[in-house]
Motif scaffolding. Sequence first.
Motif, PDB file in Angstrom:
ATOM      1  N   LYS A   1       1.120  -1.192  -0.174  1.00  0.00           N
ATOM      2  CA  LYS A   1      -0.290   0.218   0.024  1.00  0.00           C
ATOM      3  C   LYS A   1       0.574   1.106   0.055  1.00  0.00           C
ATOM      4  N   VAL A   2       2.190   0.944   0.879  1.00  0.00           N
ATOM      5  CA  VAL A   2       2.511   2.663   0.516  1.00  0.00           C
ATOM      6  C   VAL A   2       3.270   2.606  -0.583  1.00  0.00           C
ATOM      7  N   TYR A   3       4.189   1.703  -1.170  1.00  0.00           N
ATOM      8  CA  TYR A   3       4.331   2.068  -2.973  1.00  0.00           C
ATOM      9  C   TYR A   3       3.409   2.274  -3.433  1.00  0.00           C
ATOM     10  N   GLY A   4       2.306   2.167  -3.487  1.00  0.00           N
ATOM     11  CA  GLY A   4       0.851   2.102  -4.592  1.00  0.00           C
ATOM     12  C   GLY A   4       1.458   0.935  -5.658  1.00  0.00           C
ATOM     13  N   GLN A   5       1.241  -0.146  -4.815  1.00  0.00           N
ATOM     14  CA  GLN A   5       1.880  -1.172  -5.678  1.00  0.00           C
ATOM     15  C   GLN A   5       0.308  -2.277  -5.436  1.00  0.00           C
ATOM     16  N   GLN A   6      -0.940  -1.729  -5.188  1.00  0.00           N
ATOM     17  CA  GLN A   6      -1.649  -2.707  -4.889  1.00  0.00           C
ATOM     18  C   GLN A   6      -2.281  -3.183  -6.510  1.00  0.00           C
ATOM     19  N   ASP A   7      -2.193  -2.028  -7.808  1.00  0.00           N
ATOM     20  CA  ASP A   7      -2.694  -2.981  -9.019  1.00  0.00           C
ATOM     21  C   ASP A   7      -1.756  -4.160  -9.221  1.00  0.00           C
ATOM     22  N   ALA A   8      -0.027  -3.940  -9.342  1.00  0.00           N
ATOM     23  CA  ALA A   8       0.763  -4.731  -9.909  1.00  0.00           C
ATOM     24  C   ALA A   8       0.560  -5.838  -9.184  1.00  0.00           C
ATOM     25  N   ALA A   9       0.318  -5.621  -7.844  1.00  0.00           N
ATOM     26  CA  ALA A   9      -0.371  -6.986  -7.016  1.00  0.00           C
ATOM     27  C   ALA A   9      -1.645  -7.869  -7.649  1.00  0.00           C
ATOM     28  N   ALA A  10      -1.990  -6.788  -7.974  1.00  0.00           N
ATOM     29  CA  ALA A  10      -3.583  -7.387  -8.643  1.00  0.00           C
ATOM     30  C   ALA A  10      -2.798  -8.385 -10.028  1.00  0.00           C
ATOM     31  N   GLU A  11      -2.080  -7.440 -10.428  1.00  0.00           N
ATOM     32  CA  GLU A  11      -2.321  -8.070 -12.053  1.00  0.00           C
ATOM     33  C   GLU A  11      -1.126  -9.205 -11.721  1.00  0.00           C
ATOM     34  N   LYS A  12      -0.690  -9.449 -10.597  1.00  0.00           N
ATOM     35  CA  LYS A  12       0.650 -10.752 -10.489  1.00  0.00           C
ATOM     36  C   LYS A  12      -0.796 -11.323 -10.148  1.00  0.00           C
ATOM     37  N   PHE A  13      -1.509 -11.190  -8.977  1.00  0.00           N
ATOM     38  CA  PHE A  13      -2.419 -12.554  -9.002  1.00  0.00           C
ATOM     39  C   PHE A  13      -2.844 -12.914  -9.949  1.00  0.00           C
ATOM     40  N   ASP A  14      -4.139 -12.089 -11.256  1.00  0.00           N
ATOM     41  CA  ASP A  14      -4.512 -12.373 -12.060  1.00  0.00           C
ATOM     42  C   ASP A  14      -3.392 -13.631 -13.108  1.00  0.00           C
ATOM     43  N   ALA A  15      -2.515 -13.362 -13.086  1.00  0.00           N
ATOM     44  CA  ALA A  15      -1.770 -13.499 -14.227  1.00  0.00           C
ATOM     45  C   ALA A  15      -1.544 -15.044 -13.481  1.00  0.00           C
ATOM     46  N   GLU A  16      -0.521 -15.263 -12.264  1.00  0.00           N
ATOM     47  CA  GLU A  16      -1.125 -16.871 -11.475  1.00  0.00           C
ATOM     48  C   GLU A  16      -2.050 -17.589 -12.515  1.00  0.00           C
ATOM     49  N   ASN A  17      -3.224 -16.253 -11.480  1.00  0.00           N
ATOM     50  CA  ASN A  17      -4.703 -17.096 -11.206  1.00  0.00           C
ATOM     51  C   ASN A  17      -5.461 -17.886 -12.443  1.00  0.00           C
ATOM     52  N   HIS A  18      -4.782 -16.730 -13.650  1.00  0.00           N
ATOM     53  CA  HIS A  18      -5.048 -17.114 -14.911  1.00  0.00           C
ATOM     54  C   HIS A  18      -4.090 -18.548 -14.781  1.00  0.00           C
ATOM     55  N   ALA A  19      -2.517 -18.116 -14.873  1.00  0.00           N
ATOM     56  CA  ALA A  19      -1.915 -19.616 -15.440  1.00  0.00           C
ATOM     57  C   ALA A  19      -2.570 -21.397 -14.724  1.00  0.00           C
ATOM     58  N   LEU A  20      -3.107 -21.199 -13.155  1.00  0.00           N
ATOM     59  CA  LEU A  20      -3.465 -22.189 -12.852  1.00  0.00           C
ATOM     60  C   LEU A  20      -5.124 -22.554 -12.684  1.00  0.00           C
ATOM     61  N   PHE A  21      -5.759 -21.376 -13.324  1.00  0.00           N
ATOM     62  CA  PHE A  21      -7.003 -21.471 -14.216  1.00  0.00           C
ATOM     63  C   PHE A  21      -6.980 -22.479 -15.949  1.00  0.00           C
ATOM     64  N   ASP A  22      -5.879 -22.236 -16.340  1.00  0.00           N
ATOM     65  CA  ASP A  22      -5.716 -22.497 -17.973  1.00  0.00           C
ATOM     66  C   ASP A  22      -5.241 -23.983 -17.511  1.00  0.00           C
ATOM     67  N   ALA A  23      -4.160 -24.189 -16.730  1.00  0.00           N
ATOM     68  CA  ALA A  23      -3.623 -25.376 -16.092  1.00  0.00           C
ATOM     69  C   ALA A  23      -4.603 -26.715 -15.723  1.00  0.00           C
ATOM     70  N   SER A  24      -5.050 -26.348 -14.944  1.00  0.00           N
ATOM     71  CA  SER A  24      -6.877 -27.191 -14.254  1.00  0.00           C
ATOM     72  C   SER A  24      -7.430 -27.561 -15.231  1.00  0.00           C
ATOM     73  N   GLN A  25      -8.453 -26.488 -16.226  1.00  0.00           N
ATOM     74  CA  GLN A  25      -8.787 -26.695 -17.081  1.00  0.00           C
ATOM     75  C   GLN A  25      -8.602 -27.185 -17.798  1.00  0.00           C
ATOM     76  N   LYS A  26      -7.004 -27.574 -18.425  1.00  0.00           N
ATOM     77  CA  LYS A  26      -6.723 -29.368 -19.785  1.00  0.00           C
ATOM     78  C   LYS A  26      -6.549 -29.461 -18.798  1.00  0.00           C
TER      79      LYS A  26
END
Length: 691
Positions: free
Chosen positions: A293-318
């Motif tokens: 929060k101090v460094y204003g990286q909420q969006d970057a952290a959310a984007e990273k989470f979204d990328a990892e979450n989608h990677a897990l989604f793709d692998a699980s779905q396949k």
Amino acid sequence: MSAQNDAPVRPPRRRGPGPGPGGPLGMGMPGEKAMDFKGSLLRFARTMRPERTRVVLLVLCGIASVALSVTGPRILGHGTNVIFEGVVGSMLTAQGVPAGTPAAQVVDSLRQQGQGRVADMLAGMGNVVAGQGIDFDRLGRVLLAVLAIYLGAFLFGWLQARIMTVAVQNTMRRLRDEVEAKLHRVPLSYVDKQQRGEILSRVTNDIDNVAQTTTQTLAQLITSVLTVVGVLVMMFSISWILAIVALVTVPLSVIVTTQIAKRSQPQFVTQWASTGRLNAHVEEMFTGHSLVKVYGQQDAAAEKFDAENHALFDASQKAQAISGTIMPSMGFLANLNYVVVAVVGGLRVASGSLSLGDVQAFIQYSRQFTQPLTQVASMMNLLQSGVASAERVYELLDAPEQVEDPAEPRQIADVHGRVAFEDVSFSYDPAKPLIEHLDLVAEQGKTVAIVGPTGAGKTTLVNLLMRFYEVDSGRITLDGVDTRSMTRDTLRSSIGMVLQDTWLFKGTIEENLRYGLRREITDEEFLAATRATHVDPFVRTLPDGYATKLDDEGSSLSAGEKQLLTIARAFLADPEILVLDEATSSVDTRTEVLVQHAMNALRSGRTSFVIAHRLSTIRDADVIVVMEHGSIVETGDHDTLLAAGGAYARLYQSQFAAPAVDDDAPSGPALPGGTAAARLMAARAAAAKRS
């Protein structure tokens, strides 16, 4: 500890936001390798070896349950024959056949009339008597026998499930114990190279997945195999021709299942690797939540989470999509087998080779035969997922371990505290030497302060003393005894540590303070220590005092209060050697002065190593060691080193005598403060003005 600050060559511990190897948050994609499915499965079987008695009972219960289950259709077929024989007997009377005429006479009469096919079918029916209807007494006995058989099969199946649950949970308990013991045996270097979330994922998610998979598949696999064997025996006892027809689909089922499994297995490996990375990211972001929060990286952290979450989604779905095709494929083959058996069986009944009850039983057996194959196929996705998790756990169990303690360790009856580094060399990376041929002696009861710039190797010396890392060459002695000839527990029991990073666990304040005490202490001793370290005043202000509950982060306390608790814990431990690594960095200036007096009392009569960037805390040290690039460049007391005008004097002056000046910065007019930071800010302002 600040080892990563003192030794840049040390593999970084990825804890919070910021760039790192493998991506903006240090989340590099781990290299994937082909999974050894068979090897991991056999290894898990060896893991379950202590439960072999229960597994034998499990198999015996399965045999009993399957034997009863496969007997049921054959007996039920007799019931069908009773009904059919009664119906046909009534039909014969309706067609003018005298009541009581046996089937043999009717068959001969039909053959004489040229109705050979009908005669053959009637001949295969068994005891048909014209005018005799359904024998309900006989039918009732058959149904009661079937009911008893299926009830017995249920009881043995229930007992099998209970035994399996106990066996699996015992195995998982031992596996967790092995992992826990392994984590105590791996060197600190292994932990430093791993993301904490990744290790937690292996210890929790993967072991839970192995337990769930084993619970759902072990008994079912045993039952399925036994069912296939039992059904085959019954099928061949009825008709070997129909049995061969039914077996035609088996090779097709094996081929289909194998091909699908080959394609889905890599996806399951990727799925659980993605799960580990996602857990690591969530754990890091939660730990460093305030910094994010101090460094204003909420969006970057959310984007990273979204990328990892989608990677897990793709692998699980396949993985699930590919393995999910096994069940419908097997269902199609089972239906195909059913059609073939029904047609051929009907022809056999018409020819008089089989009775209707036998065909009915065979059709049930064909269903029972394909059902376990279908179940095994449907369990392949679970099995593959479980084996993938098991392999990840075994990778942790196979990690290199720290050097074992000697078989006959040396003991020091009365530790005095003389510590000597003799020609010690060490590096975190063999390609980048850090400490080379270092000699240092800390005499009994003396305080040795270690100072130097970040990355000089200060905390590395403490890591080597504690045997968190092993020296590459040379040796470290305690009272003349090589520390490698002692057990780690014996060595560390003589050393107390207060680190820059505080560590508190979930429990009361008193439980945290008494953690690791080697002897029972009185309440008076306890209060004396807390008062000396200025813990008692702020604890008294809390509603529950020393019984106040803390969470595992100690979030209800300030950083300074948590540091005071760790200092008090060291007081209570009463060690012979004391290590203070930036121990007062989190307390305010006034409290630091008070704690400094208490620490002076604590150090009295003890060998102490004090690592500090704040030089005001080590002025009274007996020996000050100045390190640069892993080497000792100066030693002496405060006054001697200050008068020498060397490295220590420059460090001291940078803190107390003058503002820090960047010698490499271009010369220019003096700016307020004269610092490099001020010049940088001014340059940025000028650039912004020009734009």
